[in-house]
Design a protein around this motif. Structure first.
Motif, PDB file in Angstrom:
ATOM      1  N   PRO A  14      18.154  -0.882   9.184  1.00 44.73           N
ATOM      2  CA  PRO A  14      16.942  -1.558   8.716  1.00 44.73           C
ATOM      3  C   PRO A  14      15.789  -1.348   9.702  1.00 44.73           C
ATOM      4  O   PRO A  14      15.988  -1.411  10.921  1.00 44.73           O
ATOM      5  N   GLY A  15      14.622  -1.079   9.151  1.00 43.84           N
ATOM      6  CA  GLY A  15      13.463  -0.784   9.970  1.00 43.84           C
ATOM      7  C   GLY A  15      13.277   0.689  10.257  1.00 43.84           C
ATOM      8  O   GLY A  15      12.226   1.092  10.774  1.00 43.84           O
ATOM      9  N   GLY A  16      14.264   1.492   9.934  1.00 46.76           N
ATOM     10  CA  GLY A  16      14.186   2.923  10.176  1.00 46.76           C
ATOM     11  C   GLY A  16      13.420   3.674   9.101  1.00 46.76           C
ATOM     12  O   GLY A  16      12.879   3.074   8.168  1.00 46.76           O
ATOM     13  N   SER A  17      13.388   4.991   9.261  1.00 43.13           N
ATOM     14  CA  SER A  17      12.630   5.846   8.344  1.00 43.13           C
ATOM     15  C   SER A  17      13.481   7.022   7.874  1.00 43.13           C
ATOM     16  O   SER A  17      14.387   7.464   8.582  1.00 43.13           O
ATOM     17  N   LEU A  18      13.146   7.499   6.691  1.00 42.86           N
ATOM     18  CA  LEU A  18      13.713   8.726   6.147  1.00 42.86           C
ATOM     19  C   LEU A  18      12.634   9.453   5.365  1.00 42.86           C
ATOM     20  O   LEU A  18      11.725   8.817   4.832  1.00 42.86           O
ATOM     21  N   ARG A  19      12.761  10.761   5.290  1.00 44.77           N
ATOM     22  CA  ARG A  19      11.851  11.561   4.467  1.00 44.77           C
ATOM     23  C   ARG A  19      12.680  12.352   3.477  1.00 44.77           C
ATOM     24  O   ARG A  19      13.463  13.235   3.870  1.00 44.77           O
ATOM     25  N   LEU A  20      12.509  12.032   2.215  1.00 44.07           N
ATOM     26  CA  LEU A  20      13.196  12.757   1.157  1.00 44.07           C
ATOM     27  C   LEU A  20      12.353  13.940   0.710  1.00 44.07           C
ATOM     28  O   LEU A  20      11.129  13.849   0.637  1.00 44.07           O
ATOM     29  N   SER A  21      13.030  15.037   0.397  1.00 43.83           N
ATOM     30  CA  SER A  21      12.365  16.223  -0.122  1.00 43.83           C
ATOM     31  C   SER A  21      12.980  16.598  -1.463  1.00 43.83           C
ATOM     32  O   SER A  21      14.150  16.314  -1.725  1.00 43.83           O
ATOM     33  N   CYS A  22      12.184  17.220  -2.294  1.00 39.98           N
ATOM     34  CA  CYS A  22      12.669  17.712  -3.586  1.00 39.98           C
ATOM     35  C   CYS A  22      12.090  19.102  -3.790  1.00 39.98           C
ATOM     36  O   CYS A  22      10.867  19.266  -3.803  1.00 39.98           O
ATOM     37  N   ALA A  23      12.970  20.082  -3.920  1.00 41.79           N
ATOM     38  CA  ALA A  23      12.556  21.460  -4.109  1.00 41.79           C
ATOM     39  C   ALA A  23      12.650  21.830  -5.583  1.00 41.79           C
ATOM     40  O   ALA A  23      13.692  21.625  -6.213  1.00 41.79           O
ATOM     41  N   ALA A  24      11.560  22.374  -6.110  1.00 41.27           N
ATOM     42  CA  ALA A  24      11.505  22.778  -7.515  1.00 41.27           C
ATOM     43  C   ALA A  24      11.606  24.293  -7.621  1.00 41.27           C
ATOM     44  O   ALA A  24      11.037  25.024  -6.815  1.00 41.27           O
ATOM     45  N   ASN A  59       1.108   5.997  -7.429  1.00 43.30           N
ATOM     46  CA  ASN A  59       1.473   4.622  -7.762  1.00 43.30           C
ATOM     47  C   ASN A  59       2.852   4.327  -7.183  1.00 43.30           C
ATOM     48  O   ASN A  59       3.687   5.231  -7.082  1.00 43.30           O
ATOM     49  N   TYR A  60       3.057   3.068  -6.833  1.00 44.14           N
ATOM     50  CA  TYR A  60       4.302   2.669  -6.202  1.00 44.14           C
ATOM     51  C   TYR A  60       4.832   1.378  -6.819  1.00 44.14           C
ATOM     52  O   TYR A  60       4.050   0.517  -7.242  1.00 44.14           O
ATOM     53  N   ALA A  61       6.147   1.247  -6.817  1.00 43.42           N
ATOM     54  CA  ALA A  61       6.743  -0.035  -7.174  1.00 43.42           C
ATOM     55  C   ALA A  61       6.281  -1.074  -6.151  1.00 43.42           C
ATOM     56  O   ALA A  61       6.094  -0.751  -4.966  1.00 43.42           O
ATOM     57  N   ASP A  62       6.093  -2.304  -6.606  1.00 42.63           N
ATOM     58  CA  ASP A  62       5.603  -3.349  -5.703  1.00 42.63           C
ATOM     59  C   ASP A  62       6.484  -3.497  -4.466  1.00 42.63           C
ATOM     60  O   ASP A  62       5.996  -3.787  -3.374  1.00 42.63           O
ATOM     61  N   SER A  63       7.778  -3.294  -4.636  1.00 45.65           N
ATOM     62  CA  SER A  63       8.723  -3.519  -3.536  1.00 45.65           C
ATOM     63  C   SER A  63       8.568  -2.512  -2.400  1.00 45.65           C
ATOM     64  O   SER A  63       9.073  -2.751  -1.294  1.00 45.65           O
ATOM     65  N   VAL A  64       7.895  -1.377  -2.659  1.00 48.38           N
ATOM     66  CA  VAL A  64       7.798  -0.341  -1.620  1.00 48.38           C
ATOM     67  C   VAL A  64       6.358  -0.087  -1.180  1.00 48.38           C
ATOM     68  O   VAL A  64       6.131   0.719  -0.276  1.00 48.38           O
ATOM     69  N   LYS A  65       5.398  -0.750  -1.797  1.00 43.27           N
ATOM     70  CA  LYS A  65       3.998  -0.536  -1.438  1.00 43.27           C
ATOM     71  C   LYS A  65       3.765  -0.818   0.037  1.00 43.27           C
ATOM     72  O   LYS A  65       4.250  -1.809   0.574  1.00 43.27           O
ATOM     73  N   GLY A  66       3.028   0.071   0.680  1.00 41.87           N
ATOM     74  CA  GLY A  66       2.739  -0.081   2.094  1.00 41.87           C
ATOM     75  C   GLY A  66       3.816   0.486   3.006  1.00 41.87           C
ATOM     76  O   GLY A  66       3.607   0.593   4.217  1.00 41.87           O
ATOM     77  N   ARG A  67       4.961   0.848   2.434  1.00 44.55           N
ATOM     78  CA  ARG A  67       6.060   1.391   3.244  1.00 44.55           C
ATOM     79  C   ARG A  67       6.414   2.832   2.864  1.00 44.55           C
ATOM     80  O   ARG A  67       6.837   3.611   3.710  1.00 44.55           O
ATOM     81  N   PHE A  68       6.241   3.180   1.597  1.00 48.50           N
ATOM     82  CA  PHE A  68       6.594   4.513   1.110  1.00 48.50           C
ATOM     83  C   PHE A  68       5.333   5.297   0.796  1.00 48.50           C
ATOM     84  O   PHE A  68       4.334   4.740   0.329  1.00 48.50           O
ATOM     85  N   THR A  69       5.399   6.614   1.013  1.00 47.91           N
ATOM     86  CA  THR A  69       4.293   7.505   0.675  1.00 47.91           C
ATOM     87  C   THR A  69       4.840   8.740  -0.018  1.00 47.91           C
ATOM     88  O   THR A  69       5.708   9.429   0.532  1.00 47.91           O
ATOM     89  N   MET A  70       4.317   9.000  -1.202  1.00 42.16           N
ATOM     90  CA  MET A  70       4.743  10.184  -1.952  1.00 42.16           C
ATOM     91  C   MET A  70       3.673  11.263  -1.842  1.00 42.16           C
ATOM     92  O   MET A  70       2.479  10.961  -1.820  1.00 42.16           O
ATOM     93  N   SER A  71       4.104  12.510  -1.764  1.00 43.95           N
ATOM     94  CA  SER A  71       3.161  13.629  -1.721  1.00 43.95           C
ATOM     95  C   SER A  71       3.761  14.824  -2.463  1.00 43.95           C
ATOM     96  O   SER A  71       4.960  14.845  -2.752  1.00 43.95           O
ATOM     97  N   ARG A  72       2.909  15.788  -2.753  1.00 48.74           N
ATOM     98  CA  ARG A  72       3.364  17.000  -3.420  1.00 48.74           C
ATOM     99  C   ARG A  72       2.689  18.205  -2.791  1.00 48.74           C
ATOM    100  O   ARG A  72       1.534  18.115  -2.339  1.00 48.74           O
ATOM    101  N   ASN A  84       9.310   4.364   5.208  1.00 48.79           N
ATOM    102  CA  ASN A  84       9.265   3.691   6.503  1.00 48.79           C
ATOM    103  C   ASN A  84       9.678   2.234   6.360  1.00 48.79           C
ATOM    104  O   ASN A  84       9.648   1.667   5.266  1.00 48.79           O
ATOM    105  N   ASN A  85      10.040   1.638   7.489  1.00 51.37           N
ATOM    106  CA  ASN A  85      10.439   0.224   7.501  1.00 51.37           C
ATOM    107  C   ASN A  85      11.444  -0.069   6.396  1.00 51.37           C
ATOM    108  O   ASN A  85      11.274  -1.010   5.609  1.00 51.37           O
ATOM    109  N   LEU A  86      12.485   0.715   6.366  1.00 44.54           N
ATOM    110  CA  LEU A  86      13.461   0.605   5.292  1.00 44.54           C
ATOM    111  C   LEU A  86      14.219  -0.714   5.348  1.00 44.54           C
ATOM    112  O   LEU A  86      14.495  -1.250   6.434  1.00 44.54           O
TER     113      LEU A  86
END
Length: 128
Positions: A14-24, A59-72, A84-86
């Protein structure tokens, strides 16, 4: 047909970070609406975040706003989810998904039934 492959999941405290990737592959990503979803055991698949085709709107689910960032990165055929801040409630199988129906360059959606291309999922476990 677009193929999607997620990576980057794992076990984190808890409190840690991860970065997920998705390759198309199989098609250019810039024509697709894309999003991340999460599914916990015994629960329905829920939208976590989405990003417009232009990349301008997220757009983000309310539960993750301010902690998650999506990009493409359309040029590389990649999408990312910086988490972040998992929290333990963030645990689950994370999927990236896409569909091609045009909904506007600056709009995005997290309705699962609209998506027709899915990855196999990557597991995220947040636990001490």
């Amino acid at each position: 047909q677009l193929q999607l492959v997620e990576s980057g999941g794992g076990l984190v405290q808890p409190g840690g970070s991860l970065r997920l990737s998705c390759a198309a592959s199989g098609s250019t990503l810039d024509a697709y609406n894309i999003a991340w979803f999460r599914q916990a055991p015994g629960k329905e698949r829920l939208g976590v975040s989405c990003i417009s085709q232009s990349g301008v709107t997220t757009n983000y689910a309310d539960s993750v706003k301010g902690r998650f960032t999506m990009s493409r990165d359309n040029a590389r055929g990649m999408m990312f989810l910086q988490m972040n801040n998992l929290k333990p409630e963030d645990s689950g199988l994370y999927y990236c998904a896409a569909f091609t129906t045009f909904i506007g360059l600056s709009r995005c959606t997290m309705i699962p039934s609209q998506f027709d291309s899915w990855g196999q999922g990557t597991q995220v476990t947040v636990s001490s």
